[in-house]
Scaffold this motif. Structure first.
Motif, short mmCIF file in Angstrom:
data_model
loop_
_atom_site.label_atom_id
_atom_site.label_comp_id
_atom_site.label_asym_id
_atom_site.label_seq_id
_atom_site.Cartn_x
_atom_site.Cartn_y
_atom_site.Cartn_z
N VAL A 86 1.28 -0.92 -0.10
CA VAL A 86 0.28 0.26 -0.36
C VAL A 86 0.68 1.32 -0.02
O VAL A 86 0.42 1.86 -0.74
CB VAL A 86 -1.44 -0.18 1.25
CG1 VAL A 86 -1.36 1.65 1.55
CG2 VAL A 86 -1.58 -0.87 1.37
N GLN A 87 1.83 1.24 1.05
CA GLN A 87 2.61 3.13 1.16
C GLN A 87 3.46 2.97 -0.24
O GLN A 87 3.57 3.77 -0.64
CB GLN A 87 3.92 2.84 2.00
CG GLN A 87 4.89 3.63 2.23
CD GLN A 87 5.29 4.03 3.94
OE1 GLN A 87 5.36 2.68 4.19
NE2 GLN A 87 5.98 4.99 4.11
N ALA A 88 3.81 2.15 -0.85
CA ALA A 88 4.65 1.92 -2.47
C ALA A 88 3.14 2.43 -3.85
O ALA A 88 3.97 3.15 -4.94
CB ALA A 88 5.06 0.83 -2.93
N LEU A 89 2.47 2.09 -3.25
CA LEU A 89 1.12 3.09 -4.34
C LEU A 89 1.38 4.89 -4.23
O LEU A 89 0.68 5.49 -5.86
CB LEU A 89 0.10 2.70 -4.18
CG LEU A 89 -0.27 1.22 -3.90
CD1 LEU A 89 -1.81 0.91 -3.96
CD2 LEU A 89 0.00 0.24 -5.67
N PHE A 90 1.76 5.15 -3.29
CA PHE A 90 1.76 6.87 -3.00
C PHE A 90 2.65 6.95 -2.55
O PHE A 90 3.46 6.74 -2.60
CB PHE A 90 0.78 7.28 -1.83
CG PHE A 90 -0.70 6.31 -2.27
CD1 PHE A 90 -2.35 6.60 -3.33
CD2 PHE A 90 -1.26 5.23 -1.55
CE1 PHE A 90 -2.81 5.95 -3.71
CE2 PHE A 90 -2.52 4.78 -1.49
CZ PHE A 90 -3.08 5.12 -3.19
N THR A 91 2.84 8.65 -2.78
CA THR A 91 4.11 9.53 -2.49
C THR A 91 3.49 9.89 -1.61
O THR A 91 2.46 9.71 -0.43
CB THR A 91 4.02 10.93 -3.20
OG1 THR A 91 2.96 11.19 -3.69
CG2 THR A 91 4.21 10.58 -4.85
N GLY A 92 4.97 10.84 -0.84
CA GLY A 92 4.15 11.48 0.65
C GLY A 92 2.91 12.66 0.96
O GLY A 92 2.69 12.18 2.05
N ASP A 93 3.19 12.68 0.34
CA ASP A 93 1.92 13.58 -0.07
C ASP A 93 0.20 12.98 -0.55
O ASP A 93 -0.03 14.08 -0.93
CB ASP A 93 1.96 15.26 -0.93
CG ASP A 93 2.42 14.59 -2.33
OD1 ASP A 93 1.90 13.96 -2.89
OD2 ASP A 93 2.48 15.60 -2.65
#
Length: 114
Positions: A86-93
């Motif tokens: 999940v975390q790898a799908l999105f950037t920090g923002d």
């Protein structure tokens, strides 16, 4: 100054759809539930962040398409989103991580669906 309609910007509809597909897949991976409220809120956030307008009925339609792609088409395309992905799908923002190969595959599916 009014915001442009989503169809006035090349690629915006595919980007929104991909963002919603990623949201649906991530939400399901984390909760094991298909959450409509996450899609509604994610669509609203994406449009506001992008300074784009979209008719409410079109929002409903693109949300439904996102669910269809996430529930049926991802698996057929060999895309499995696990909790650890999940975390790898999105950037920090919380934008789409276009460097992710999973997101790139999702984007291809979304472009084909449109």
């Amino acid at each position: 100054m009014s915001k442009p309609d989503i169809d006035e910007l090349a690629g915006a509809r595919a980007d929104l759809l991909c963002f919603l597909v990623a949201t649906v897949a991530a939400s399901y991976a984390l909760t094991q539930e298909w959450r409509v409220d996450h899609v509604v809120e994610s669509c609203r956030i994406w449009l506001k962040r992008s300074l784009i307008e979209m008719h409410w009925l079109e929002r409903v339609r693109i949300g439904q398409l996102a669910f269809k792609i996430a529930r049926r088409d991802l698996k057929g395309a060999g895309i499995a989103v696990r909790q650890s992905d999940v975390q790898a799908l999105f950037t920090g923002d919380m934008g789409l991580n276009h460097a992710s190969t999973v997101v790139q595959k999702m984007m291809r599916l979304c472009r084909e669906a449109l």
